[in-house]
Design a protein around this motif. Structure first.
Motif, PDB file in Angstrom:
ATOM      1  N   ILE A  44      83.363  23.647  17.210  1.00 18.33           N
ATOM      2  CA  ILE A  44      82.133  24.230  16.695  1.00 18.33           C
ATOM      3  C   ILE A  44      81.234  22.713  16.843  1.00 18.33           C
ATOM      4  O   ILE A  44      80.039  22.849  16.948  1.00 18.33           O
ATOM      5  N   ALA A  45      81.919  21.718  16.127  1.00 18.51           N
ATOM      6  CA  ALA A  45      81.060  20.375  16.329  1.00 18.51           C
ATOM      7  C   ALA A  45      80.414  20.084  17.539  1.00 18.51           C
ATOM      8  O   ALA A  45      79.480  19.368  17.800  1.00 18.51           O
ATOM      9  N   ALA A  46      81.286  20.274  18.571  1.00 22.06           N
ATOM     10  CA  ALA A  46      80.912  20.215  19.985  1.00 22.06           C
ATOM     11  C   ALA A  46      79.618  20.759  20.600  1.00 22.06           C
ATOM     12  O   ALA A  46      78.791  20.389  21.018  1.00 22.06           O
ATOM     13  N   ALA A  47      79.914  22.210  20.007  1.00 21.03           N
ATOM     14  CA  ALA A  47      78.772  23.245  20.614  1.00 21.03           C
ATOM     15  C   ALA A  47      77.280  22.757  19.681  1.00 21.03           C
ATOM     16  O   ALA A  47      76.425  22.828  20.199  1.00 21.03           O
ATOM     17  N   ARG A  48      77.530  22.512  18.364  1.00 26.67           N
ATOM     18  CA  ARG A  48      76.237  22.215  17.677  1.00 26.67           C
ATOM     19  C   ARG A  48      75.757  20.731  18.120  1.00 26.67           C
ATOM     20  O   ARG A  48      74.488  20.510  17.893  1.00 26.67           O
ATOM     21  N   ALA A  49      76.666  19.956  18.708  1.00 22.48           N
ATOM     22  CA  ALA A  49      76.057  18.786  19.148  1.00 22.48           C
ATOM     23  C   ALA A  49      75.440  18.827  20.684  1.00 22.48           C
ATOM     24  O   ALA A  49      75.054  17.946  21.252  1.00 22.48           O
ATOM     25  N   GLY A  50      75.506  20.042  21.282  1.00 22.80           N
ATOM     26  CA  GLY A  50      74.876  20.114  22.239  1.00 22.80           C
ATOM     27  C   GLY A  50      75.572  20.592  23.449  1.00 22.80           C
ATOM     28  O   GLY A  50      75.106  20.768  24.613  1.00 22.80           O
ATOM     29  N   ALA A  51      76.887  20.916  23.479  1.00 21.56           N
ATOM     30  CA  ALA A  51      77.577  21.012  24.568  1.00 21.56           C
ATOM     31  C   ALA A  51      77.913  22.688  24.693  1.00 21.56           C
ATOM     32  O   ALA A  51      77.809  23.390  23.812  1.00 21.56           O
ATOM     33  N   GLU A  52      78.070  22.808  26.081  1.00 23.02           N
ATOM     34  CA  GLU A  52      78.628  24.221  26.435  1.00 23.02           C
ATOM     35  C   GLU A  52      80.431  24.209  26.174  1.00 23.02           C
ATOM     36  O   GLU A  52      81.029  23.286  26.468  1.00 23.02           O
ATOM     37  N   VAL A  53      80.917  25.055  25.234  1.00 27.30           N
ATOM     38  CA  VAL A  53      82.352  24.895  24.762  1.00 27.30           C
ATOM     39  C   VAL A  53      82.985  26.260  24.929  1.00 27.30           C
ATOM     40  O   VAL A  53      82.361  27.451  24.722  1.00 27.30           O
ATOM     41  N   ALA A  54      84.461  26.220  25.420  1.00 26.80           N
ATOM     42  CA  ALA A  54      84.939  27.207  25.437  1.00 26.80           C
ATOM     43  C   ALA A  54      86.273  27.163  24.534  1.00 26.80           C
ATOM     44  O   ALA A  54      87.062  25.811  24.612  1.00 26.80           O
ATOM     45  N   PHE A  55      86.716  27.828  23.671  1.00 30.78           N
ATOM     46  CA  PHE A  55      87.815  27.821  22.843  1.00 30.78           C
ATOM     47  C   PHE A  55      89.136  28.691  23.479  1.00 30.78           C
ATOM     48  O   PHE A  55      88.602  29.745  23.645  1.00 30.78           O
ATOM     49  N   THR A 281      81.127  24.658   8.186  1.00 31.86           N
ATOM     50  CA  THR A 281      79.650  24.810   7.483  1.00 31.86           C
ATOM     51  C   THR A 281      79.188  23.378   7.279  1.00 31.86           C
ATOM     52  O   THR A 281      77.694  23.564   6.887  1.00 31.86           O
ATOM     53  N   SER A 282      79.723  22.225   7.475  1.00 29.85           N
ATOM     54  CA  SER A 282      79.173  21.033   7.347  1.00 29.85           C
ATOM     55  C   SER A 282      78.586  20.350   8.417  1.00 29.85           C
ATOM     56  O   SER A 282      78.198  19.423   8.785  1.00 29.85           O
ATOM     57  N   MET A 283      78.770  20.803   9.927  1.00 26.05           N
ATOM     58  CA  MET A 283      78.627  20.341  11.014  1.00 26.05           C
ATOM     59  C   MET A 283      77.345  20.140  11.452  1.00 26.05           C
ATOM     60  O   MET A 283      76.476  21.507  11.407  1.00 26.05           O
ATOM     61  N   PRO A 284      76.698  19.013  11.831  1.00 27.06           N
ATOM     62  CA  PRO A 284      75.345  19.076  12.125  1.00 27.06           C
ATOM     63  C   PRO A 284      74.912  19.498  13.328  1.00 27.06           C
ATOM     64  O   PRO A 284      75.632  19.539  14.577  1.00 27.06           O
ATOM     65  N   THR A 285      73.738  19.775  13.676  1.00 29.61           N
ATOM     66  CA  THR A 285      73.140  20.096  14.961  1.00 29.61           C
ATOM     67  C   THR A 285      72.773  18.736  16.036  1.00 29.61           C
ATOM     68  O   THR A 285      72.744  17.697  15.247  1.00 29.61           O
ATOM     69  N   ARG A 286      72.567  19.101  17.261  1.00 31.78           N
ATOM     70  CA  ARG A 286      72.137  18.061  18.142  1.00 31.78           C
ATOM     71  C   ARG A 286      70.941  17.414  17.390  1.00 31.78           C
ATOM     72  O   ARG A 286      70.907  15.968  17.330  1.00 31.78           O
ATOM     73  N   TRP A 287      69.946  18.221  17.012  1.00 30.34           N
ATOM     74  CA  TRP A 287      68.645  17.493  16.379  1.00 30.34           C
ATOM     75  C   TRP A 287      68.857  16.704  15.186  1.00 30.34           C
ATOM     76  O   TRP A 287      68.385  15.610  15.234  1.00 30.34           O
TER      77      TRP A 287
END
Length: 294
Positions: A44-55, A281-287
């Motif tokens: 989730i952290a990587a996705a919110r930071a702007g990456a395409e992520v597969a779990f 719930t705490s992880m920030p977005t790329r923006w």
């Protein structure tokens, strides 16, 4: 794309003024259930930071499993590799005190059934720009995934938590290891972060030791050493700070940012996360991350 082969847990979080000592009962002032697990958190952290992520992982056939899948999917994570198995999902019992510190008990549940990457998982790993691993799955499964990443030429990033002895076959496949200072000491026997870093670099190509409010220490076998200060904030809940750091760091590395910039990006993400309650719930977005950078 970043692939994450790891755990998904439902976090059962109790908030207290001060954590109980052995044999002591205290009264909490709040309780929450929050989707988490080190693998899911990093995804989730990587996705919110702007990456395409597969779990890639497993959940049980209970209500927690359905909620974990939905949370990952809503964060933009590809969950086609998240298999469902009979029985309960993994859970983590977390106590958070008023200073933002925490203690955690993990019960693996479905995570304990993962024996290694499937054929489909191997194909996903091979297409990745980075593979993130942690130690909340059985060690044999983590080793198999790391070796798959190495064979495919994919950078393998390991969070060695919970801290435990690391087999040579795992470390031989790891590109970058990211322990906190306590995990680094447990792995190497060196209590000073600089000494622990040197010891880690005898076994892996690159290492980052996270130091909480003291920032992060980076080293590589090429001789490069960097120390990046932490962003000064008031911590509310540190539960997912390390996972947020690793997820954001993986994104920055996949984007080929210079090491110092990648560490600052990851540190900014972690600083934002500790100002909020919970894990996912705490992880920030790329923006939010970019807006917080100086």
């Amino acid at each position: 794309m970043i692939s994450v082969f790891g755990s998904a847990n439902m976090d059962l979080v109790a908030y207290v003024s001060e954590a109980p000592k052995r044999g002591e009962t205290v009264t909490g002032h709040r309780f929450r259930t929050i989707p988490g697990g080190k693998g899911a958190n990093q995804a989730i952290a990587a996705a919110r930071a702007g990456a395409e992520v597969a779990f890639l992982g497993a959940v049980g056939d209970d209500g927690f499993g359905a909620e974990l899948r939905a949370t990952l999917s809503e964060a933009g994570v590809d969950v086609r590799g998240l298999r469902q198995v009979p029985g309960p999902s993994g859970i983590a019992h977390i106590v958070v005190d008023d200073a933002g510190g925490n203690s955690i008990i993990v019960v693996p549940g479905a995570n304990g059934t993962v024996t290694g990457p499937s054929g489909d998982d191997l194909a996903v790993i091979a297409r990745s720009e980075a593979l993130l691993l942690q130690l909340e799955l059985p060690m044999a499964a983590v080793v198999a995934a790391a070796e798959a990443g190495r064979v495919a030429g994919v950078p393998v990033i390991l969070t060695p938590a919970p801290a435990q002895p690391l087999p040579d076959e795992l470390l031989d496949a790891v590109t970058l290891i990211v322990p906190n200072e306590h995990e680094a000491a447990a792995i190497t026997g060196a209590t000073a972060p600089a000494a622990a870093l040197d010891a880690l670099l005898e076994r892996v190509e690159e290492a980052v030791i996270t130091l909480g409010s003291e920032g992060a220490l980076y080293g590589s076998r090429s001789g490069e050493r960097l120390r990046v200060p932490a962003v000064e904030v008031k911590a509310v809940d540190t539960t997912a700070a390390g996972d947020t750091f690793v997820g954001a760091l993986a994104v920055a590395r996949a984007e080929r940012l210079p090491v110092a910039d990648a560490l600052r990006f990851a540190s900014a993400a972690a600083a934002l996360s500790v100002q909020r309650e919970g894990a996912s719930t705490s992880m920030p977005t790329r923006w939010e991350i970019e807006d917080s950078l100086p």
